[in-house]
Motif scaffolding. Structure first.
Motif, PDB file in Angstrom:
ATOM      1  N   ALA A 106       0.839  -1.206   0.000  1.00  0.00           N
ATOM      2  CA  ALA A 106       0.000   0.000   0.000  1.00  0.00           C
ATOM      3  C   ALA A 106       0.870   1.250   0.000  1.00  0.00           C
ATOM      4  N   MET A 107       1.963   1.212   0.768  1.00  0.00           N
ATOM      5  CA  MET A 107       2.891   2.340   0.804  1.00  0.00           C
ATOM      6  C   MET A 107       3.616   2.494  -0.546  1.00  0.00           C
ATOM      7  N   ASP A 108       3.908   1.369  -1.216  1.00  0.00           N
ATOM      8  CA  ASP A 108       4.483   1.425  -2.574  1.00  0.00           C
ATOM      9  C   ASP A 108       3.560   2.223  -3.493  1.00  0.00           C
ATOM     10  N   PHE A 109       2.272   1.892  -3.427  1.00  0.00           N
ATOM     11  CA  PHE A 109       1.272   2.559  -4.261  1.00  0.00           C
ATOM     12  C   PHE A 109       1.253   4.064  -3.990  1.00  0.00           C
ATOM     13  N   LEU A 110       1.268   4.431  -2.716  1.00  0.00           N
ATOM     14  CA  LEU A 110       1.192   5.850  -2.353  1.00  0.00           C
ATOM     15  C   LEU A 110       2.456   6.608  -2.754  1.00  0.00           C
ATOM     16  N   VAL A 111       3.609   5.978  -2.567  1.00  0.00           N
ATOM     17  CA  VAL A 111       4.868   6.616  -2.991  1.00  0.00           C
ATOM     18  C   VAL A 111       4.840   6.858  -4.503  1.00  0.00           C
ATOM     19  N   GLU A 112       4.380   5.854  -5.245  1.00  0.00           N
ATOM     20  CA  GLU A 112       4.301   5.982  -6.704  1.00  0.00           C
ATOM     21  C   GLU A 112       3.295   7.064  -7.102  1.00  0.00           C
ATOM     22  N   LEU A 113       2.203   7.151  -6.359  1.00  0.00           N
ATOM     23  CA  LEU A 113       1.193   8.173  -6.632  1.00  0.00           C
ATOM     24  C   LEU A 113       1.746   9.576  -6.386  1.00  0.00           C
ATOM     25  N   PHE A 114       2.423   9.752  -5.262  1.00  0.00           N
ATOM     26  CA  PHE A 114       2.999  11.065  -4.959  1.00  0.00           C
ATOM     27  C   PHE A 114       4.108  11.410  -5.946  1.00  0.00           C
ATOM     28  N   ARG A 115       4.824  10.384  -6.388  1.00  0.00           N
ATOM     29  CA  ARG A 115       5.876  10.616  -7.383  1.00  0.00           C
ATOM     30  C   ARG A 115       5.257  11.081  -8.707  1.00  0.00           C
ATOM     31  N   ASN A 116       4.166  10.450  -9.090  1.00  0.00           N
ATOM     32  CA  ASN A 116       3.470  10.855 -10.316  1.00  0.00           C
ATOM     33  C   ASN A 116       2.960  12.291 -10.220  1.00  0.00           C
ATOM     34  N   LEU A 117       2.384  12.636  -9.077  1.00  0.00           N
ATOM     35  CA  LEU A 117       1.878  13.997  -8.879  1.00  0.00           C
ATOM     36  C   LEU A 117       3.011  15.016  -8.983  1.00  0.00           C
ATOM     37  N   SER A 118       4.162  14.608  -8.504  1.00  0.00           N
ATOM     38  CA  SER A 118       5.316  15.501  -8.507  1.00  0.00           C
ATOM     39  C   SER A 118       5.953  15.621  -9.892  1.00  0.00           C
ATOM     40  N   GLU A 119       6.097  14.483 -10.580  1.00  0.00           N
ATOM     41  CA  GLU A 119       6.852  14.461 -11.836  1.00  0.00           C
ATOM     42  C   GLU A 119       6.009  14.745 -13.077  1.00  0.00           C
ATOM     43  N   HIS A 120       4.703  14.469 -12.995  1.00  0.00           N
ATOM     44  CA  HIS A 120       3.844  14.632 -14.172  1.00  0.00           C
ATOM     45  C   HIS A 120       2.802  15.712 -13.909  1.00  0.00           C
ATOM     46  N   GLN A 121       3.247  16.942 -14.052  1.00  0.00           N
ATOM     47  CA  GLN A 121       2.380  18.081 -13.744  1.00  0.00           C
ATOM     48  C   GLN A 121       1.158  18.154 -14.668  1.00  0.00           C
ATOM     49  N   ASP A 122       1.260  17.522 -15.838  1.00  0.00           N
ATOM     50  CA  ASP A 122       0.162  17.593 -16.807  1.00  0.00           C
ATOM     51  C   ASP A 122      -0.851  16.457 -16.644  1.00  0.00           C
ATOM     52  N   TRP A 123      -0.586  15.512 -15.735  1.00  0.00           N
ATOM     53  CA  TRP A 123      -1.493  14.392 -15.535  1.00  0.00           C
ATOM     54  C   TRP A 123      -2.623  14.769 -14.589  1.00  0.00           C
ATOM     55  N   GLY A 124      -3.815  14.291 -14.896  1.00  0.00           N
ATOM     56  CA  GLY A 124      -4.934  14.439 -13.972  1.00  0.00           C
ATOM     57  C   GLY A 124      -4.793  13.432 -12.843  1.00  0.00           C
ATOM     58  N   MET A 125      -5.595  13.590 -11.804  1.00  0.00           N
ATOM     59  CA  MET A 125      -5.490  12.716 -10.632  1.00  0.00           C
ATOM     60  C   MET A 125      -5.789  11.253 -10.966  1.00  0.00           C
ATOM     61  N   GLN A 126      -6.802  11.017 -11.802  1.00  0.00           N
ATOM     62  CA  GLN A 126      -7.127   9.632 -12.147  1.00  0.00           C
ATOM     63  C   GLN A 126      -5.984   8.954 -12.892  1.00  0.00           C
ATOM     64  N   GLN A 127      -5.337   9.695 -13.789  1.00  0.00           N
ATOM     65  CA  GLN A 127      -4.200   9.128 -14.514  1.00  0.00           C
ATOM     66  C   GLN A 127      -3.057   8.807 -13.556  1.00  0.00           C
ATOM     67  N   CYS A 128      -2.803   9.702 -12.603  1.00  0.00           N
ATOM     68  CA  CYS A 128      -1.759   9.465 -11.596  1.00  0.00           C
ATOM     69  C   CYS A 128      -2.060   8.196 -10.798  1.00  0.00           C
ATOM     70  N   CYS A 129      -3.322   8.054 -10.395  1.00  0.00           N
ATOM     71  CA  CYS A 129      -3.729   6.897  -9.588  1.00  0.00           C
ATOM     72  C   CYS A 129      -3.663   5.597 -10.389  1.00  0.00           C
ATOM     73  N   ASN A 130      -4.194   5.633 -11.611  1.00  0.00           N
ATOM     74  CA  ASN A 130      -4.208   4.419 -12.437  1.00  0.00           C
ATOM     75  C   ASN A 130      -2.805   3.939 -12.770  1.00  0.00           C
ATOM     76  N   ASP A 131      -1.912   4.875 -13.075  1.00  0.00           N
ATOM     77  CA  ASP A 131      -0.529   4.516 -13.391  1.00  0.00           C
ATOM     78  C   ASP A 131       0.159   3.914 -12.158  1.00  0.00           C
ATOM     79  N   SER A 132      -0.068   4.533 -11.005  1.00  0.00           N
ATOM     80  CA  SER A 132       0.533   4.036  -9.761  1.00  0.00           C
ATOM     81  C   SER A 132       0.010   2.646  -9.433  1.00  0.00           C
ATOM     82  N   TYR A 133      -1.284   2.482  -9.606  1.00  0.00           N
ATOM     83  CA  TYR A 133      -1.913   1.184  -9.314  1.00  0.00           C
ATOM     84  C   TYR A 133      -1.354   0.091 -10.223  1.00  0.00           C
ATOM     85  N   SER A 134      -1.222   0.396 -11.519  1.00  0.00           N
ATOM     86  CA  SER A 134      -0.731  -0.610 -12.466  1.00  0.00           C
ATOM     87  C   SER A 134       0.725  -0.999 -12.182  1.00  0.00           C
ATOM     88  N   LYS A 135       1.494  -0.067 -11.606  1.00  0.00           N
ATOM     89  CA  LYS A 135       2.912  -0.340 -11.317  1.00  0.00           C
ATOM     90  C   LYS A 135       3.120  -1.061  -9.988  1.00  0.00           C
TER      91      LYS A 135
END
Length: 207
Positions: A106-135
């Protein structure tokens, strides 16, 4: 005033400094404290992360209850695992090993989600979540868990609104804290996975 913007991450970042002993071993209570301090951050997602919060909270409680039964014996995080290996209960759904594994995932998922929010400024929240979940979690989830997660992700708040709630207007501080959280927590989580993999306990799946 400037300091309050980073508070959702700063408490966990402070605790993170104490997760490892001077010898480099992971300590139970500081690790659980870091995970507990992530729960208020999950609240900021609203109902979308209720399923994750419930799972994280339940696994923390199971580990903490066991730790409190014998703080000396379970002072080190991996101390939960060996007794369960010896009694052939480590792979049980109700084991502390299983709780540690899913808490880490679960912490892996959250770290990946926060990383996406930080690195992909153009991504919407759902895209950040879906990408984190798939990884992270997706490969360990069966159809039931995966379906529940897919539905939950559709409830995530708008990215801009979420970051405003998270930082209460101090977006720059939040960005820095978010990046630091990912950078410093990732090696700790990798260490747990490495240990569990060495015991052949890192591949349990959910329904």
């Amino acid at each position: 005033m400037g300091e309050t913007s980073g508070t959702v991450f700063s408490a966990s970042l402070e605790k993170m400094k104490h997760v490892k002993s001077d010898e480099g071993d992971m300590l139970t209570q500081p690790f659980l404290d870091v995970c507990k301090l992530v729960l208020p951050i999950l609240d900021k997602f609203g109902p979308a992360m209720a399923i994750v919060k419930s799972d994280v909270g339940g696994n923390i409680s199971r580990l903490e209850h066991k730790y409190e039964s014998n703080p000396t014996k379970f002072n080190y995080l991996f101390g939960f695992v060996q007794p369960e290996i010896e009694t052939d209960t480590a792979k049980s759904w109700s084991s502390c090993t299983n709780a540690l594994l899913w808490l880490t995932r679960a912490m892996d998922f959250l770290v990946e989600l926060f990383r996406n929010l930080s690195e992909h400024q153009d991504w919407g929240m759902q895209q950040c979540c879906n990408d984190s979940y798939s990884k992270t979690l997706k490969k360990w989830h069966g159809w039931i868990a995966s379906s529940s997660f897919t539905v939950a992700i559709k409830l995530v708040p708008d990215r801009k609104r979420f970051l405003e709630v998270l930082g209460k207007g101090g977006a720059e501080n939040i960005q820095a804290d978010m990046e630091k959280f990912c950078t410093e927590f990732s090696p700790i989580l990798r260490g747990i996975h490495k240990f569990l993999a060495s015991c052949r306990l890192d591949s349990m799946k959910a329904l």
